[in-house]
Design a protein around this motif. Sequence first.
Motif, mmCIF file in Angstrom:
data_model
loop_
_atom_site.group_PDB
_atom_site.id
_atom_site.type_symbol
_atom_site.label_atom_id
_atom_site.label_comp_id
_atom_site.label_asym_id
_atom_site.label_seq_id
_atom_site.Cartn_x
_atom_site.Cartn_y
_atom_site.Cartn_z
ATOM 1 N N HIS A 46 26.224 35.361 34.631
ATOM 2 C CA HIS A 46 27.567 34.975 34.189
ATOM 3 C C HIS A 46 28.363 36.236 33.900
ATOM 4 N N HIS A 47 29.298 36.553 34.775
ATOM 5 C CA HIS A 47 30.171 37.717 34.566
ATOM 6 C C HIS A 47 31.337 37.253 33.698
ATOM 7 N N ASN A 48 31.112 37.322 32.385
ATOM 8 C CA ASN A 48 32.055 36.689 31.457
ATOM 9 C C ASN A 48 33.181 37.609 31.005
ATOM 10 N N ALA A 50 36.085 38.073 32.210
ATOM 11 C CA ALA A 50 37.360 37.340 32.211
ATOM 12 C C ALA A 50 37.121 35.839 32.288
ATOM 13 N N SER A 51 36.050 35.390 31.650
ATOM 14 C CA SER A 51 35.672 33.980 31.765
ATOM 15 C C SER A 51 36.713 33.030 31.163
ATOM 16 N N LEU A 52 37.541 33.520 30.250
ATOM 17 C CA LEU A 52 38.551 32.643 29.643
ATOM 18 C C LEU A 52 39.592 32.184 30.662
ATOM 19 N N ARG A 53 39.751 32.946 31.723
ATOM 20 C CA ARG A 53 40.694 32.529 32.773
ATOM 21 C C ARG A 53 40.210 31.246 33.447
ATOM 22 N N ALA A 54 38.902 31.021 33.433
ATOM 23 C CA ALA A 54 38.345 29.826 34.070
ATOM 24 C C ALA A 54 38.769 28.552 33.351
ATOM 25 N N VAL A 55 39.257 28.661 32.116
ATOM 26 C CA VAL A 55 39.747 27.488 31.387
ATOM 27 C C VAL A 55 40.967 26.901 32.086
ATOM 28 N N THR A 56 41.819 27.773 32.611
ATOM 29 C CA THR A 56 43.074 27.308 33.197
ATOM 30 C C THR A 56 43.147 27.467 34.716
ATOM 31 N N ASP A 57 42.379 28.400 35.262
ATOM 32 C CA ASP A 57 42.436 28.682 36.700
ATOM 33 C C ASP A 57 41.179 28.124 37.378
ATOM 34 N N GLU A 58 41.327 26.987 38.044
ATOM 35 C CA GLU A 58 40.181 26.334 38.682
ATOM 36 C C GLU A 58 39.545 27.218 39.754
ATOM 37 N N SER A 59 40.346 28.011 40.447
ATOM 38 C CA SER A 59 39.824 28.835 41.538
ATOM 39 C C SER A 59 38.908 29.945 41.023
ATOM 40 N N TYR A 60 39.020 30.265 39.739
ATOM 41 C CA TYR A 60 38.213 31.362 39.186
ATOM 42 C C TYR A 60 36.834 30.887 38.710
ATOM 43 N N ARG A 61 36.650 29.596 38.532
ATOM 44 C CA ARG A 61 35.423 29.093 37.893
ATOM 45 C C ARG A 61 34.164 29.478 38.662
ATOM 46 N N LYS A 63 33.875 31.973 40.713
ATOM 47 C CA LYS A 63 33.799 33.424 40.886
ATOM 48 C C LYS A 63 33.016 34.116 39.779
ATOM 49 N N GLN A 64 32.965 33.521 38.590
ATOM 50 C CA GLN A 64 32.324 34.196 37.456
ATOM 51 C C GLN A 64 30.805 34.024 37.428
ATOM 52 N N PHE A 65 30.263 33.166 38.287
ATOM 53 C CA PHE A 65 28.810 32.965 38.345
ATOM 54 C C PHE A 65 28.268 33.551 39.640
ATOM 55 N N ILE A 66 27.372 34.512 39.490
ATOM 56 C CA ILE A 66 26.897 35.299 40.630
ATOM 57 C C ILE A 66 25.381 35.145 40.761
ATOM 58 N N PRO A 67 24.876 34.750 41.924
ATOM 59 C CA PRO A 67 23.413 34.662 42.099
ATOM 60 C C PRO A 67 22.771 36.039 41.932
ATOM 61 N N TYR A 68 21.595 36.073 41.330
ATOM 62 C CA TYR A 68 20.886 37.349 41.200
ATOM 63 C C TYR A 68 20.453 37.818 42.589
ATOM 64 N N PRO A 69 20.666 39.100 42.904
ATOM 65 C CA PRO A 69 20.324 39.609 44.251
ATOM 66 C C PRO A 69 18.819 39.621 44.491
ATOM 67 N N THR A 70 18.452 39.454 45.735
ATOM 68 C CA THR A 70 17.027 39.455 46.100
ATOM 69 C C THR A 70 16.630 40.736 46.821
ATOM 70 N N ASN A 71 17.580 41.665 46.966
ATOM 71 C CA ASN A 71 17.310 42.893 47.725
ATOM 72 C C ASN A 71 17.047 44.088 46.814
ATOM 73 N N GLN A 72 16.758 43.837 45.534
ATOM 74 C CA GLN A 72 16.444 44.919 44.608
ATOM 75 C C GLN A 72 14.928 45.075 44.471
ATOM 76 N N ALA A 125 27.177 24.792 34.764
ATOM 77 C CA ALA A 125 28.084 25.566 33.925
ATOM 78 C C ALA A 125 29.545 25.284 34.284
ATOM 79 N N ILE A 126 29.825 25.202 35.573
ATOM 80 C CA ILE A 126 31.200 24.974 36.022
ATOM 81 C C ILE A 126 31.695 23.605 35.587
#
Length: 287
Positions: A46-48, A50-61, A63-72, A125-126
Amino acid sequence: RRVHGGKQKKMKKVVILGGGCAGYTVATKLNGKADVTIVERNGAYHHNIASLRAVTDESYRWKQFIPYPTNQKFNVQVAEVVDIDGQSVSFKNGEKLSYDVLVLATGGKNSFPGKIEHYSSAAEAIKKYDEVGAAVKEAQSILIVGGGPVGVELAGEIKGFNPTKEVTIVHSQDRLCSNSQPPLLPEFSVAVEEKLKAIGVKLLLGEKIVMERLPNGWEAGKKEYKTQKGTSVSADLVFSCLGPNVQQDGFIKVNEFLQVEGQKNIFALGDIVNTNETKSFYLASNF
């Protein structure tokens, strides 16, 4: 294992509890230098910031959740820890994971929608952001209790996307963002207050609303709230942005090397430690 002078040297096993900003930063710094496992109970990062923007901006919801990479070169294990001893951590499912070094980076507790405490998937979460977003759309008058960074940012996001809604911040101190550590300059608070007033946010400073912390961070329903000075505020929706309660939540005591007090191989960092500084992901990631 790493090769030194023709001999293989076993890498230390480092277990990091928490895959948020602090924990993930440590894992990337140790990538390939140690046998690293992040243990995270939530199903996505959860890249929080700017997570408060997700309250009002549906398109951002999403974007704030990122899958953990498998290439590390480090592992990410989704599990819930129930116990820690000097050599291993125990999971809710009965399994154990041993370590040479343990890093506690579970993050601080704070109210939704700034942070979301537990979710099995990004979709779950969304859904919670969809619910609070719908409540904001329905409400005409919105009360934000707490004028720290979260309350200020939330007020700006709501009013910016919904100029006709009535937004009020009630803050117990005489200036906004007054409880930050280390303290922010008074000039900063004045500038923030002027910008909020310019977009129509009402400010009640030096007044306090006594209320229980809301389990979900917000509550819908027409209600009258009174400050300790007797000022009445009517709202269709209220947000609790009181920040972490130090007396209730407590902080982990660490030394100058971020070692947990009394422990040689256990470290702690991020929002959960008692260091007197502004805990910033930007500063930590550039260390």
